[in-house]
Design a protein around this motif. Structure first.
Motif, PDB file in Angstrom:
ATOM      1  N   LEU A 171       0.844  -1.240  -0.049  1.00 29.04           N
ATOM      2  CA  LEU A 171       0.018   0.024   0.083  1.00 29.04           C
ATOM      3  C   LEU A 171       0.929   1.312   0.043  1.00 29.04           C
ATOM      4  O   LEU A 171       0.544   2.372  -0.649  1.00 29.04           O
ATOM      5  CB  LEU A 171      -0.965   0.049   1.405  1.00 29.04           C
ATOM      6  N   LYS A 172       1.974   1.295   0.591  1.00 29.15           N
ATOM      7  CA  LYS A 172       2.823   2.264   0.621  1.00 29.15           C
ATOM      8  C   LYS A 172       3.415   2.633  -0.665  1.00 29.15           C
ATOM      9  O   LYS A 172       3.592   3.891  -1.128  1.00 29.15           O
ATOM     10  CB  LYS A 172       3.768   2.316   1.652  1.00 29.15           C
ATOM     11  N   GLY A 173       3.715   1.573  -1.365  1.00 25.52           N
ATOM     12  CA  GLY A 173       4.029   1.679  -2.751  1.00 25.52           C
ATOM     13  C   GLY A 173       3.272   2.328  -3.656  1.00 25.52           C
ATOM     14  O   GLY A 173       3.562   3.017  -4.503  1.00 25.52           O
ATOM     15  N   PHE A 174       1.897   1.955  -3.428  1.00 26.63           N
ATOM     16  CA  PHE A 174       0.756   2.235  -4.404  1.00 26.63           C
ATOM     17  C   PHE A 174       0.904   3.794  -4.271  1.00 26.63           C
ATOM     18  O   PHE A 174       0.518   4.357  -5.106  1.00 26.63           O
ATOM     19  CB  PHE A 174      -0.511   1.593  -3.802  1.00 26.63           C
ATOM     20  N   ALA A 175       0.785   4.333  -2.839  1.00 31.99           N
ATOM     21  CA  ALA A 175       0.592   5.773  -2.633  1.00 31.99           C
ATOM     22  C   ALA A 175       2.020   6.419  -3.299  1.00 31.99           C
ATOM     23  O   ALA A 175       1.730   7.513  -3.551  1.00 31.99           O
ATOM     24  CB  ALA A 175       0.425   6.092  -1.151  1.00 31.99           C
ATOM     25  N   ASP A 176       3.102   5.885  -3.096  1.00 31.58           N
ATOM     26  CA  ASP A 176       4.382   6.559  -3.466  1.00 31.58           C
ATOM     27  C   ASP A 176       4.154   6.936  -4.948  1.00 31.58           C
ATOM     28  O   ASP A 176       5.004   7.903  -5.351  1.00 31.58           O
ATOM     29  CB  ASP A 176       5.494   5.992  -2.837  1.00 31.58           C
ATOM     30  N   ARG A 177       3.540   5.884  -5.791  1.00 30.82           N
ATOM     31  CA  ARG A 177       3.331   6.035  -7.135  1.00 30.82           C
ATOM     32  C   ARG A 177       2.246   6.905  -7.478  1.00 30.82           C
ATOM     33  O   ARG A 177       1.934   6.949  -8.520  1.00 30.82           O
ATOM     34  CB  ARG A 177       3.317   4.605  -7.801  1.00 30.82           C
ATOM     35  N   GLY A 178       1.627   7.677  -6.599  1.00 31.44           N
ATOM     36  CA  GLY A 178       0.551   8.428  -6.747  1.00 31.44           C
ATOM     37  C   GLY A 178      -0.762   8.134  -6.621  1.00 31.44           C
ATOM     38  O   GLY A 178      -1.653   8.772  -6.958  1.00 31.44           O
ATOM     39  N   GLY A 179      -0.940   6.957  -6.018  1.00 32.14           N
ATOM     40  CA  GLY A 179      -2.204   6.287  -6.066  1.00 32.14           C
ATOM     41  C   GLY A 179      -3.062   6.975  -4.609  1.00 32.14           C
ATOM     42  O   GLY A 179      -2.322   7.607  -3.854  1.00 32.14           O
ATOM     43  N   THR A 180      -4.244   6.751  -4.481  1.00 32.56           N
ATOM     44  CA  THR A 180      -5.001   7.365  -3.561  1.00 32.56           C
ATOM     45  C   THR A 180      -5.475   6.066  -2.729  1.00 32.56           C
ATOM     46  O   THR A 180      -5.972   4.991  -3.448  1.00 32.56           O
ATOM     47  CB  THR A 180      -6.184   8.026  -3.646  1.00 32.56           C
ATOM     48  N   VAL A 181      -5.176   5.788  -1.274  1.00 31.16           N
ATOM     49  CA  VAL A 181      -5.650   4.596  -0.343  1.00 31.16           C
ATOM     50  C   VAL A 181      -6.505   5.212   0.609  1.00 31.16           C
ATOM     51  O   VAL A 181      -5.931   6.258   1.364  1.00 31.16           O
ATOM     52  CB  VAL A 181      -4.466   4.141   0.092  1.00 31.16           C
ATOM     53  N   LEU A 182      -7.540   4.748   0.822  1.00 31.33           N
ATOM     54  CA  LEU A 182      -8.429   4.705   1.868  1.00 31.33           C
ATOM     55  C   LEU A 182      -8.632   3.801   2.423  1.00 31.33           C
ATOM     56  O   LEU A 182      -8.954   2.428   1.907  1.00 31.33           O
ATOM     57  CB  LEU A 182      -9.803   5.377   1.464  1.00 31.33           C
ATOM     58  N   LEU A 183      -8.004   3.530   3.648  1.00 33.48           N
ATOM     59  CA  LEU A 183      -7.783   2.353   4.594  1.00 33.48           C
ATOM     60  C   LEU A 183      -8.655   2.452   5.868  1.00 33.48           C
ATOM     61  O   LEU A 183      -8.136   3.074   6.734  1.00 33.48           O
ATOM     62  CB  LEU A 183      -6.194   2.087   4.640  1.00 33.48           C
ATOM     63  N   SER A 184      -9.582   1.522   6.150  1.00 37.36           N
ATOM     64  CA  SER A 184     -10.353   1.119   7.390  1.00 37.36           C
ATOM     65  C   SER A 184      -9.595   0.110   8.070  1.00 37.36           C
ATOM     66  O   SER A 184      -9.432  -1.086   7.805  1.00 37.36           O
ATOM     67  CB  SER A 184     -11.699   0.912   7.070  1.00 37.36           C
ATOM     68  N   SER A 185      -9.351   0.299   9.380  1.00 37.92           N
ATOM     69  CA  SER A 185      -8.839  -0.771  10.200  1.00 37.92           C
ATOM     70  C   SER A 185      -8.920  -0.476  11.749  1.00 37.92           C
ATOM     71  O   SER A 185      -9.311   0.690  12.189  1.00 37.92           O
ATOM     72  CB  SER A 185      -7.337  -0.756   9.991  1.00 37.92           C
ATOM     73  N   HIS A 186      -9.202  -1.675  12.354  1.00 37.38           N
ATOM     74  CA  HIS A 186      -9.257  -1.425  14.007  1.00 37.38           C
ATOM     75  C   HIS A 186      -7.444  -1.553  14.406  1.00 37.38           C
ATOM     76  O   HIS A 186      -7.567  -1.339  15.819  1.00 37.38           O
ATOM     77  CB  HIS A 186     -10.125  -2.356  14.468  1.00 37.38           C
ATOM     78  N   LEU A 187      -6.714  -2.000  13.727  1.00 31.13           N
ATOM     79  CA  LEU A 187      -5.328  -2.240  14.150  1.00 31.13           C
ATOM     80  C   LEU A 187      -4.619  -0.729  14.195  1.00 31.13           C
ATOM     81  O   LEU A 187      -3.877  -0.298  13.430  1.00 31.13           O
ATOM     82  CB  LEU A 187      -4.574  -2.956  12.994  1.00 31.13           C
ATOM     83  N   LEU A 188      -4.679  -0.097  15.450  1.00 29.70           N
ATOM     84  CA  LEU A 188      -3.960   1.088  15.403  1.00 29.70           C
ATOM     85  C   LEU A 188      -2.658   1.322  15.123  1.00 29.70           C
ATOM     86  O   LEU A 188      -2.054   2.260  14.629  1.00 29.70           O
ATOM     87  CB  LEU A 188      -4.522   1.762  16.848  1.00 29.70           C
ATOM     88  N   HIS A 189      -1.842   0.168  15.662  1.00 29.83           N
ATOM     89  CA  HIS A 189      -0.540   0.421  15.392  1.00 29.83           C
ATOM     90  C   HIS A 189      -0.190   0.364  13.932  1.00 29.83           C
ATOM     91  O   HIS A 189       0.808   0.985  13.563  1.00 29.83           O
ATOM     92  CB  HIS A 189       0.236  -0.887  16.281  1.00 29.83           C
ATOM     93  N   GLU A 190      -0.962  -0.554  13.003  1.00 29.27           N
ATOM     94  CA  GLU A 190      -0.895  -0.638  11.716  1.00 29.27           C
ATOM     95  C   GLU A 190      -1.121   0.714  10.908  1.00 29.27           C
ATOM     96  O   GLU A 190      -0.468   1.299  10.011  1.00 29.27           O
ATOM     97  CB  GLU A 190      -1.580  -1.695  11.073  1.00 29.27           C
TER      98      GLU A 190
END
Length: 299
Positions: A171-190
């Motif tokens: 996901l970081k690689g996807f964003a670094d290439r200009g992508g938009t990521v909306l990520l829902s999670s209950h894992l606060l550390h992640e």
């Protein structure tokens, strides 16, 4: 880009989502946080055309999701990894998606390789998949059309530590290439590790919206001492606003330098003094999504 404007959903007398507004920008990962029942999944379903809103609107890449031509080529969506045909193989599910999107068949093999599903696993029926394998298949389907935007609801659910590390890099690689990521999670550390921007929802309303850095700065400084009661009295005497963290440390609205000067002056032995970061994110989350967290809070 994702834009959500005054989005609301009412089921009878129950207001599930109430005038939610936020943006997720290209080149970044936006973490969408909230306890169970806060309205995260309902909001994401409205954004992707699966649930009609009662009011408000949302756009992806400047238009409503339902108006996108061949939406899978623009937006990758994973809302429920278990909602896959258990009688089909993983490869069959991806081939069907590729056919619907007008993609070459080789794209299926590329995606199986990217998400770490072997040829044997690709030929296995989904009903025999573990939850982690279903998550990998769901992510493969979301990425199948080489989209510009990803909308993912709890994608780390069921992944082992190695799988979570893999997903983080993907996901970081996807964003670094200009992508938009909306990520829902209950894992606060992640979320703390991967997200650039945080949107927190509680009881159907947005209670915090800002960069991760600004929200964690607002969380304050964590300090721990050999004599907690004496340390608390010292902080009170110095006029610093503070609260007690779950592990007994103090989270103080002051800089490390201010706290160090105060405690040194009073001879208080400090064993830990740092930015609140992870502990601050957890405390902030619990505070903002408490039962009485109804009003909007901005960073």
């Amino acid at each position: 880009m994702i834009t959500v404007e005054e989005l609301s959903k009412r089921y009878g007398a129950h207001q599930s989502v109430d005038r939610v507004s936020f943006r997720a920008l290209p080149g970044s990962v936006t973490g969408f946080l909230g306890p169970n029942g806060a309205g995260k999944s309902t909001t994401m379903r409205m954004m992707t055309g699966l649930t009609p809103p009662s009011a408000g609107r949302s756009t992806v890449l400047g238009v409503p999701y339902v108006d996108l031509p061949n939406p899978g080529r623009h937006v990758g969506v994973l809302l429920d990894a278990s909602a896959q045909h258990t009688g089909r193989t993983g490869r069959e599910i991806l081939r069907l998606g590729a056919t619907m999107m007008g993609l070459r068949r080789q794209r299926v093999e590329e995606m199986l390789d990217i998400v770490g599903l072997s040829a044997d696993e690709g030929d296995r029926r989904v009903g025999n998949y573990s939850l982690g394998m279903r998550q990998r298949l769901g992510i493969a389907h979301a990425l199948l059309g080489d989209p510009q935007v990803l909308v993912l609801d709890e994608p780390a659910n069921g992944l082992d530590p190695a799988g979570i590390h893999w997903m983080r890099g993907l996901l970081k690689g996807f964003a670094d290439r200009g992508g938009t990521v909306l990520l829902s999670s209950h894992l606060l550390h992640e979320i703390e590790i991967i997200a650039d921007h945080l949107v927190v929802i509680g009881r159907g309303v947005i209670v915090a919206d800002g960069s991760k850095a600004s929200l964690l700065d607002a969380a304050g400084t964590l300090v721990r001492g050999l004599e907690p009661i004496a340390l608390g009295n010292c902080l009170d005497g110095g006029g610093f606003t503070h609260r007690t963290a779950a592990d007994g440390a103090y989270v103080v609205q002051a800089t490390r330098e201010q706290i160090a000067q105060l405690t040194a002056h009073h001879g208080i032995v400090v064993t830990e003094l740092r930015a609140a970061d992870g502990a601050g994110l957890e405390d902030m989350f619990l505070q903002l999504t408490a039962v009485d967290a109804r009003e909007k809070v901005t960073a």
